[in-house]
Design a protein around this motif. Structure first.
Motif, PDB file in Angstrom:
ATOM      1  N   GLU A 454       0.844  -1.201   0.000  1.00 39.02           N
ATOM      2  CA  GLU A 454       0.000   0.000   0.000  1.00 39.02           C
ATOM      3  C   GLU A 454       0.876   1.246   0.000  1.00 39.02           C
ATOM      4  N   ASN A 455       0.349   2.298  -0.637  1.00 40.25           N
ATOM      5  CA  ASN A 455       1.065   3.573  -0.699  1.00 40.25           C
ATOM      6  C   ASN A 455       0.082   4.695  -0.388  1.00 40.25           C
ATOM      7  N   PHE A 456       0.159   5.232   0.811  1.00 39.77           N
ATOM      8  CA  PHE A 456      -0.767   6.283   1.217  1.00 39.77           C
ATOM      9  C   PHE A 456      -0.220   7.685   0.963  1.00 39.77           C
ATOM     10  N   GLU A 831     -12.609   8.213   3.150  1.00 45.41           N
ATOM     11  CA  GLU A 831     -12.088   9.565   3.008  1.00 45.41           C
ATOM     12  C   GLU A 831     -11.152   9.885   4.169  1.00 45.41           C
ATOM     13  N   TYR A 832     -10.059  10.616   3.869  1.00 48.77           N
ATOM     14  CA  TYR A 832      -9.022  10.917   4.850  1.00 48.77           C
ATOM     15  C   TYR A 832      -8.520  12.333   4.628  1.00 48.77           C
ATOM     16  N   ASN A 833      -7.898  12.892   5.660  1.00 52.99           N
ATOM     17  CA  ASN A 833      -7.185  14.165   5.557  1.00 52.99           C
ATOM     18  C   ASN A 833      -5.756  13.954   6.035  1.00 52.99           C
ATOM     19  N   PHE A 834      -4.788  14.110   5.139  1.00 49.08           N
ATOM     20  CA  PHE A 834      -3.385  14.047   5.533  1.00 49.08           C
ATOM     21  C   PHE A 834      -2.529  14.642   4.415  1.00 49.08           C
ATOM     22  N   ALA A 835      -1.256  14.848   4.698  1.00 45.61           N
ATOM     23  CA  ALA A 835      -0.321  15.403   3.724  1.00 45.61           C
ATOM     24  C   ALA A 835       0.255  14.288   2.855  1.00 45.61           C
ATOM     25  N   HIS A 851      -8.156  13.000   0.801  1.00 39.78           N
ATOM     26  CA  HIS A 851      -7.871  11.815   0.014  1.00 39.78           C
ATOM     27  C   HIS A 851      -9.080  10.893   0.090  1.00 39.78           C
ATOM     28  N   PHE A 852      -9.246  10.056  -0.936  1.00 41.55           N
ATOM     29  CA  PHE A 852     -10.387   9.148  -0.912  1.00 41.55           C
ATOM     30  C   PHE A 852     -10.065   7.873  -1.678  1.00 41.55           C
ATOM     31  N   SER A 853     -10.804   6.835  -1.359  1.00 40.21           N
ATOM     32  CA  SER A 853     -10.824   5.613  -2.172  1.00 40.21           C
ATOM     33  C   SER A 853     -12.204   5.519  -2.807  1.00 40.21           C
ATOM     34  N   ALA A 854     -12.245   5.212  -4.088  1.00 41.03           N
ATOM     35  CA  ALA A 854     -13.497   5.249  -4.843  1.00 41.03           C
ATOM     36  C   ALA A 854     -14.350   4.027  -4.568  1.00 41.03           C
TER      37      ALA A 854
END
Length: 872
Positions: A454-456, A831-835, A851-854
């Protein structure tokens, strides 16, 4: 049309004789006391098949009735040919009962029902309506059952005489004239209910609601939201009653009592992948929301979920599915005739290209189970399972890249994300009864492998440091690998004695589990796909030894106290193969460079890069429930309990005394269960609160949850299940507020509101093919999730999806059409909030971004099935 003409028309189409139940008493000297057999509440007459060509016959069915009075299984014991057998089985599935009782406690039971078939003839003009069939006579001479959930096998049933207008002979003789039949007790036990939050879910016709896998059956329980950022082979992220349980860290998952949660998994301690379970062989599901049962063990923080396996359809079934994104699935099911529904074989092969980019997958799963009897007082089961999958995943996207058109909604940044997994297991169960005591033992062995990539954050974390050789940012792809072997034993003994005029029960049990786990996490260079850094490298041996005691005490038939305590000993032996990854004062002549696992301490002093850590601690967890009722269908309950979650081996320190998190949960609720106008209704209302001293919060840089502070969750659950002769409806809604104890801010990612509806409609179609009946089903699943809190005071979008399926079954053949996300909603599953920095912009900002995953777009699938040698 006149009333008389209505009667005549009905009699032309109805069965000449209908089935009823009557108990044949055994000689008192041959049977113990205390069991009252099931009594039918509503019955449906079998329809005489037109194509039977005036055939006479008698079909004897073995009908298993669960502790709630629902038909759980139907077996053809004496056949009169497939046409008449099918008609009898269809009718029996629609019967409802007052459940069997053992000294006032509902239990499951198995009874025999004979259906006598005679062809209808034109009635004479002076015909009168048939008398109603007799009710099942109670008996006080049946043998005592061992526990709730046991089956009482025996007691012959007699059908009434044929209606006066039919020329057929009497369908049966009086019960007193029949030969006595021995009553034997064989059963797979279920623990007593713990109140309103204890959901024993019969899947039944709700299996027609579209579900991708067995994990989605959890949605039949209130307050559960499932998401998945990792693809087809990645375990679902579970949200339950205010907990972000990730992939299982806060929910104890079992299948037939065998643990599913992986201890020491590098992606998260408690990782639970249920994809190996084929949904077609899930007979029922027990979801207990909260740690209120002494049988619940490690990870039962938000609650527990146990899948019970079984296959109702006998014979050999083959199904093939083809659909959107080149998805194909082949399914084989085998239920041998003459065996119980818990004896079956099942296999699946699956492949898909997936929607959008990088979502392809290939998997296979094999499951088999055999249930046999040991005399009349014992039961054994052998269960085996094999599973493997290889898949890719798209991961997350930045919302600003999608808005600017740099990326499409279903794209990916990193095509190297994905993984593979395998699971092999075998389990053996033995249940026996001696007098008033009941015993169960289970042993299991599990072998697991897992790889997740995984790559966030893209290219954010690998910044140049003074000690490293010069390099550019190499990428943040995380490569996690785990290999584990699990051995386990569990069992209990239960005894019943009559005290103060009521039956009192005591149960004492044990649990033993040992895990050997090798887990690593590396960072992968984007250009070469080789590891450049070791995040963790652990070889761990972990043991969980538990003992529990549980009492089931009745002051009278309206007041019941259930509870006890469980104590677990957790031991850890962890070898950290990369214990040193930084140096406070490196030497000038021997800098460490890019080595991950360093071999020096301050100023170049040598040391081995490995370090072993051992620790142990005991957790004591009292739990109890008070039940009042039922009063005209209402049962009031209150529960309190402590739960436990073992700590990830990453956080173990030498001789630390508390390698677990403590959880305290309590609730109050009311349940209403009654039949109204031939509709079974079960409704619940529950208020709850849960406190956790050390919670886990998702970290995008670590790629998993990390330890955080204390949290509190307060909320309400409402649930309704209504089942009629042609429909089954399950509806639930959950409101919850989850906050940190220190800041009182909302816990991120946890939904405040979850609403779910599952609806199934089923009935014969108004047309026939080749003069044979066609049965149709319709299933609809609706999910509505409120806006979830995100870090930095943000909120996610709401989610609303509708899934639907329709099927037709004619003789041995079946065709089904399924659509997921029927209205093609373009929603963000996670859904996420990060740099982050995915090199999509010349000058990326390090300000936290959305950021989000569809979520999957509308998908359509068609399934063809055929069954050979079935009995209905």
């Amino acid at each position: 049309m006149s009333h008389t003409r209505h009667l005549h028309a009905a009699k032309h189409l109805a069965l000449a004789a209908v089935a009823a139940l009557a108990v044949v008493a055994q000689p008192a000297s041959a049977q113990p006391r205390g069991v009252v057999p099931p009594r039918p509440v509503s019955r449906v007459d079998a329809t005489y098949p037109r194509e039977a060509n005036k055939q006479h016959g008698e079909v004897v069915l073995g009908v298993t009735v669960d502790a709630e009075g629902h038909v759980q299984a139907v077996e053809v014991m004496d056949s009169a040919g497939k046409l008449l057998d099918d008609a009898a089985v269809r009718a029996a599935w629609q019967w409802t009962f007052e459940p069997a009782q053992r000294n006032g406690t509902p239990i499951a039971a198995k009874v025999r029902i004979p259906f006598h078939f005679a062809p209808p003839e034109d009635p004479p003009h002076d015909s009168v309506p048939s008398p109603p069939p007799p009710r099942l006579a109670p008996s006080n001479t049946a043998e005592e059952a061992p526990s709730p959930g046991a089956r009482a096998i025996g007691t012959e049933a007699a059908a009434p005489s044929a209606p006066a207008t039919a020329p057929a002979p009497a369908a049966g003789t009086a019960a007193s004239e029949q030969d006595p039949h021995t009553v034997t007790i064989i059963g797979h036990t279920r623990p007593p209910t713990r109140g309103a939050s204890d959901f024993n879910i019969r899947v039944g016709q709700l299996a027609n609601v579209p579900r991708k896998n067995a994990a989605e059956m959890l949605k039949l329980a209130p307050g559960i939201l499932l998401t998945n950022d990792g693809g087809e082979g990645h375990a679902e992220q579970v949200f339950l009653r205010g907990f972000d349980a990730r992939e299982g860290q806060d929910v104890e998952f079992t299948v037939g009592g065998v643990p599913i949660n992986d201890v020491g998994h590098p992606h998260g301690n408690g990782y639970a992948d249920t994809h190996f379970i084929l949904p077609e062989v899930v007979e029922s599901l027990r979801v207990l929301e909260g740690p209120f049962d002494p049988r619940q063990g490690n990870f039962a923080v938000a609650g527990s979920a146990d899948y019970e396996l079984g296959l109702r359809e006998r014979g050999f079934t083959a199904k093939y599915t083809q659909g959107s994104f080149n998805t194909q699935r082949m399914l084989l099911l085998w239920g041998p005739q003459g065996e119980t529904t818990h004896t079956f074989g099942a296999g699946e092969l699956f492949k898909t290209d997936g929607f959008g980019q990088n979502r392809d997958a290939r998997r296979g799963s094999i499951m088999g189970q055999y249930e046999g009897h040991i005399g009349e007082r014992g039961l054994y089961r052998i269960t085996g399972q094999a599973f493997a999958i290889d898949y890719h995943s798209a991961g997350v996207l930045r919302q600003d890249d999608v808005d600017a058109g740099r990326k499409q909604f279903f794209d990916t940044y990193d095509f190297n994300q994905g993984g593979n997994s395998s699971r092999y297991s075998i389990a053996a169960d033995l249940e026996t009864r001696t007098g008033n005591a009941f015993f169960r033992q289970q042993a299991f062995v599990i072998a697991r492998t897992q790889r997740i990539r995984e790559n966030f954050t893209g290219f954010l974390l690998d910044t140049q440091t003074p000690l490293q050789n010069p390099h550019s940012q190499r990428g943040d792809l995380i490569d996690m690998n785990m290999t584990s072997t699990t051995l386990g034993l569990k069992g209990f003994g239960r005894s019943r004695q009559k005290v103060l005029g009521e039956n009192q029960e005591a149960e004492f049990g044990y649990f033993a589990r040992a895990d050997r786990v090798s887990g690593t996490q590396h960072r992968i260079e984007n250009a070469t796909q080789v590891p450049y850094h070791v995040d963790s490298d652990l070889d761990s041996t972990m043991t969980d030894l538990g003992l529990y005691g549980d009492l089931n005490l009745r002051a009278n038939k309206w007041i019941t106290l259930r509870g006890g305590a469980r104590a677990d000993l957790f031991t850890y032996n962890v070898l950290n193969n990369c214990a040193v990854d930084s140096i406070a004062h490196p030497t000038r002549d021997n800098p460490p460079g890019d080595a991950s696992c360093l071999s020096q301490q301050d100023f170049g002093r040598y040391r081995e890069p490995v370090q072993r850590t051992t620790t142990a601690s005991t957790a004591v967890m009292p739990r109890g429930s008070l039940l009042l009722g039922p009063f005209t269908g209402f049962t009031f309950s209150g529960s309190i309990g402590k739960g436990v979650r073992s700590i990830d081996p990453n956080y173990i320190t030498q001789d630390a005394r508390t390698p677990f998190a403590d959880i305290l949960s309590y609730e109050g609720g009311v349940q209403f269960a009654r039949e109204i106008n031939k509709v079974e209704i079960v409704a619940r209302s529950i208020f709850f609160q849960t406190k956790v001293d050390r919670d886990l919060i998702f970290s995008e840089t670590a790629g998993r949850n990390v330890l955080g502070g204390g949290t509190t969750r307060t909320g309400w659950v409402g649930a309704l299940r209504a089942t009629g002769s042609f429909f089954d409806e399950s509806f639930n809604v959950t409101f919850v507020k989850s906050t940190f104890d220190d800041t009182h801010l909302l816990v991120p990612y946890v939904p405040d509101v979850v609403v779910r509806s599952d609806t199934a409609l089923f009935a014969p179609m108004p047309f026939r093919i080749a003069n044979k009946e066609v049965r149709g089903t319709l299933g609809i699943g609706i999910t509505n999730v409120g806006r979830r809190p995100l870090p930095y005071g943000q909120r996610s979008d709401a989610i609303f999806t509708v899934d639907a399926s329709a099927s037709l079954k004619w003789t041995a053949y079946e065709v089904a059409l399924t659509s997921t996300n029927l209205f093609d909603s373009k929603y963000r599953l996670g859904e996420y909030n990060f740099a982050s920095d995915f090199h999509s912009q010349a000058s990326p900002t390090l300000v936290p971004m959305r950021h989000f995953s569809a979520g999957a777009p509308r998908s359509i699938f068609v399934t063809f099935g055929v069954t050979f040698g079935g009995e209905g």
